[in-house]
Design a protein around this motif. Structure first.
Motif, PDB file in Angstrom:
ATOM      1  N   LEU A  12      74.246 103.099  60.502  1.00 26.61           N
ATOM      2  CA  LEU A  12      73.559 102.150  59.631  1.00 26.61           C
ATOM      3  C   LEU A  12      73.767 100.725  60.123  1.00 26.61           C
ATOM      4  O   LEU A  12      72.821  99.940  60.210  1.00 26.61           O
ATOM      5  N   GLN A  13      74.984 100.410  60.493  1.00 27.24           N
ATOM      6  CA  GLN A  13      75.289  99.069  61.005  1.00 27.24           C
ATOM      7  C   GLN A  13      74.537  98.782  62.297  1.00 27.24           C
ATOM      8  O   GLN A  13      73.929  97.716  62.445  1.00 27.24           O
ATOM      9  N   LEU A  16      70.779  98.288  61.675  1.00 24.95           N
ATOM     10  CA  LEU A  16      70.520  96.988  61.057  1.00 24.95           C
ATOM     11  C   LEU A  16      70.688  95.854  62.066  1.00 24.95           C
ATOM     12  O   LEU A  16      69.867  94.934  62.117  1.00 24.95           O
ATOM     13  N   LEU A  19      67.706  95.853  64.393  1.00 23.30           N
ATOM     14  CA  LEU A  19      66.533  95.347  63.693  1.00 23.30           C
ATOM     15  C   LEU A  19      66.586  93.827  63.571  1.00 23.30           C
ATOM     16  O   LEU A  19      65.610  93.137  63.843  1.00 23.30           O
ATOM     17  N   ARG A  20      67.736  93.313  63.199  1.00 25.91           N
ATOM     18  CA  ARG A  20      67.878  91.861  63.027  1.00 25.91           C
ATOM     19  C   ARG A  20      67.837  91.123  64.359  1.00 25.91           C
ATOM     20  O   ARG A  20      67.472  89.957  64.413  1.00 25.91           O
ATOM     21  N   LEU A  51      69.168 102.161  54.400  1.00 25.19           N
ATOM     22  CA  LEU A  51      68.617 101.002  55.106  1.00 25.19           C
ATOM     23  C   LEU A  51      67.521 100.308  54.307  1.00 25.19           C
ATOM     24  O   LEU A  51      67.510  99.083  54.194  1.00 25.19           O
ATOM     25  N   ASN A  52      66.628 101.067  53.739  1.00 29.81           N
ATOM     26  CA  ASN A  52      65.471 100.494  53.055  1.00 29.81           C
ATOM     27  C   ASN A  52      65.842  99.480  51.969  1.00 29.81           C
ATOM     28  O   ASN A  52      65.235  98.412  51.911  1.00 29.81           O
ATOM     29  N   LEU A  55      66.776  95.854  53.434  1.00 32.06           N
ATOM     30  CA  LEU A  55      65.882  95.162  54.357  1.00 32.06           C
ATOM     31  C   LEU A  55      65.159  94.005  53.671  1.00 32.06           C
ATOM     32  O   LEU A  55      64.761  94.110  52.515  1.00 32.06           O
ATOM     33  N   GLU A  59      61.901  92.240  57.868  1.00 37.61           N
ATOM     34  CA  GLU A  59      62.496  93.357  58.608  1.00 37.61           C
ATOM     35  C   GLU A  59      61.715  94.646  58.372  1.00 37.61           C
ATOM     36  O   GLU A  59      61.482  95.415  59.302  1.00 37.61           O
TER      37      GLU A  59
END
Length: 72
Positions: A12-13, A16, A19-20, A51-52, A55, A59
């Protein structure tokens, strides 16, 4: 903490962070690694439930763009 939980949190980290950082290749690589290590059902649940909710709109739009093959 169980190993699966640790792996899920690490995935998850990394998703993210990719994505960022606007890194579609990194995101796709971590996603593939997650499917390999945890299985597709676990990764789908992680994407939807983990995750959703965290965001931003930008994102989420970026993820949709990556899925469609465009860069935002």
């Amino acid at each position: 903490m169980p190993l699966d939980t640790q792996m899920t949190l690490a995935l998850l980290q990394e998703l993210l962070l990719s994505l960022r950082a606007n890194d579609p290749d990194g995101f796709k690589g971590w996603l593939a690694e997650g499917v390999h290590e945890l299985g597709e059902p676990a990764v789908i649940e992680l994407m939807l439930d983990g995750l959703n909710p965290i965001l931003t709109t930008d994102e989420a739009d970026r993820l949709v763009g990556w899925h469609l093959g465009v860069s935002l």
